[in-house]
Design a protein around this motif. Structure first.
Motif, PDB file in Angstrom:
ATOM      1  N   ALA A  86       0.681  -1.288  -0.113  1.00 48.87           N
ATOM      2  CA  ALA A  86       0.073  -0.142  -0.038  1.00 48.87           C
ATOM      3  C   ALA A  86       1.031   1.300  -0.004  1.00 48.87           C
ATOM      4  N   THR A  87       1.939   1.213   0.746  1.00 46.33           N
ATOM      5  CA  THR A  87       2.619   2.324   0.962  1.00 46.33           C
ATOM      6  C   THR A  87       3.728   2.490  -0.303  1.00 46.33           C
ATOM      7  N   VAL A  88       3.848   1.564  -1.038  1.00 46.95           N
ATOM      8  CA  VAL A  88       4.569   1.512  -2.627  1.00 46.95           C
ATOM      9  C   VAL A  88       3.497   2.276  -3.464  1.00 46.95           C
ATOM     10  N   PHE A  89       2.305   1.783  -3.407  1.00 49.69           N
ATOM     11  CA  PHE A  89       1.399   2.462  -4.411  1.00 49.69           C
ATOM     12  C   PHE A  89       1.221   3.849  -4.142  1.00 49.69           C
ATOM     13  N   ILE A  90       1.162   3.993  -2.807  1.00 46.82           N
ATOM     14  CA  ILE A  90       0.906   5.702  -2.382  1.00 46.82           C
ATOM     15  C   ILE A  90       2.391   6.269  -2.777  1.00 46.82           C
ATOM     16  N   ASP A 144      -2.959   4.892  -8.596  1.00 52.14           N
ATOM     17  CA  ASP A 144      -2.013   4.178  -7.654  1.00 52.14           C
ATOM     18  C   ASP A 144      -2.420   4.758  -6.284  1.00 52.14           C
ATOM     19  N   LEU A 145      -2.718   5.992  -6.248  1.00 54.66           N
ATOM     20  CA  LEU A 145      -2.940   6.599  -4.561  1.00 54.66           C
ATOM     21  C   LEU A 145      -4.327   5.702  -4.102  1.00 54.66           C
ATOM     22  N   PHE A 146      -5.255   5.615  -5.295  1.00 51.70           N
ATOM     23  CA  PHE A 146      -6.459   5.120  -4.805  1.00 51.70           C
ATOM     24  C   PHE A 146      -6.198   3.748  -4.436  1.00 51.70           C
ATOM     25  N   ILE A 165      -5.983  -0.414  -0.203  1.00 47.14           N
ATOM     26  CA  ILE A 165      -5.467  -1.437   0.518  1.00 47.14           C
ATOM     27  C   ILE A 165      -5.361  -1.132   2.158  1.00 47.14           C
ATOM     28  N   PHE A 166      -5.062  -0.115   2.468  1.00 46.16           N
ATOM     29  CA  PHE A 166      -4.901   0.400   3.719  1.00 46.16           C
ATOM     30  C   PHE A 166      -6.060   0.251   4.415  1.00 46.16           C
ATOM     31  N   SER A 167      -7.212   0.856   3.775  1.00 48.32           N
ATOM     32  CA  SER A 167      -8.591   0.747   4.432  1.00 48.32           C
ATOM     33  C   SER A 167      -8.999  -0.513   4.815  1.00 48.32           C
ATOM     34  N   ALA A 168      -8.757  -1.499   3.671  1.00 51.46           N
ATOM     35  CA  ALA A 168      -8.988  -3.106   4.076  1.00 51.46           C
ATOM     36  C   ALA A 168      -8.223  -3.727   4.972  1.00 51.46           C
ATOM     37  N   LEU A 169      -7.218  -3.162   5.016  1.00 48.34           N
ATOM     38  CA  LEU A 169      -6.238  -3.636   6.282  1.00 48.34           C
ATOM     39  C   LEU A 169      -6.559  -3.360   7.475  1.00 48.34           C
ATOM     40  N   ARG A 197     -10.363  -9.756   5.679  1.00 52.34           N
ATOM     41  CA  ARG A 197      -9.149 -10.521   5.049  1.00 52.34           C
ATOM     42  C   ARG A 197      -9.370 -10.725   3.421  1.00 52.34           C
ATOM     43  N   ARG A 198     -10.772 -11.195   3.298  1.00 44.98           N
ATOM     44  CA  ARG A 198     -11.038 -11.424   1.804  1.00 44.98           C
ATOM     45  C   ARG A 198     -11.073 -10.429   0.987  1.00 44.98           C
ATOM     46  N   THR A 199     -11.677  -9.206   1.804  1.00 48.93           N
ATOM     47  CA  THR A 199     -11.613  -7.890   1.108  1.00 48.93           C
ATOM     48  C   THR A 199     -10.156  -7.443   0.763  1.00 48.93           C
ATOM     49  N   LEU A 200      -9.301  -7.571   1.816  1.00 50.87           N
ATOM     50  CA  LEU A 200      -7.753  -7.148   1.586  1.00 50.87           C
ATOM     51  C   LEU A 200      -7.147  -7.831   0.378  1.00 50.87           C
ATOM     52  N   GLY A 201      -7.525  -9.248   0.630  1.00 51.51           N
ATOM     53  CA  GLY A 201      -6.936 -10.406  -0.537  1.00 51.51           C
ATOM     54  C   GLY A 201      -7.477  -9.719  -2.173  1.00 51.51           C
TER      55      GLY A 201
END
Length: 130
Positions: free
Chosen positions: A17-21, A63-65, A70-74, A79-83
């Motif tokens: 998530a940090t890399v995408f941001i 990419d920010l989105f 990803i951070f929001s799901a985390l 976990r299924r949403t994150l995946g």
């Protein structure tokens, strides 16, 4: 404990998530430099430069989105949403690589390399793999 609940998966997801941001911020604030990651030549006339810079900003917002979702799901989701979000982000990276390959002839692994790692973490987070 199932692998999908492992703190390592959470750390890996937070890292991606940090890399995408970071990628997104780079495309928005430094479009000229970020455009080089596509392996395409930068244009020389001002009108075309404005279009390319706008394209890079659009790409940056995508990419920010992805990073913030990803951070929001985390933090707030399952976990299924994150995946699912990690797998979708992986698919976007593979599409980016295919488009770069088609137009530049090279550079696809700049996208496919991290995209495959994101996909594996997504499969693990969702419980599909492991």
């Amino acid at each position: 404990m199932p692998i999908s609940r492992s703190p390592i998966i959470s750390l890996a997801a937070a890292f991606f998530a940090t890399v995408f941001i970071g990628f997104g911020a780079n495309y928005i604030f430094r479009p000229y430099d970020a455009f080089g990651t596509f392996g395409l030549p930068y244009v020389s006339n001002a009108a075309d430069q404005e279009i390319i810079d706008s394209f890079c900003k659009l790409f940056g917002v995508k990419d920010l989105f992805m990073g913030f979702s990803i951070f929001s799901a985390l933090l707030f989701g399952s976990r299924r949403t994150l995946g699912a979000l990690l797998i979708a982000s992986s698919a976007a990276a593979f599409a980016d690589g295919a488009i770069v390959k088609a137009h530049a002839g090279t550079g696809e692994w700049n996208h496919w390399g991290y995209g495959s790692m994101v996909g594996v973490v997504g499969l693990l987070a969702s419980g599909i793999l492991g």
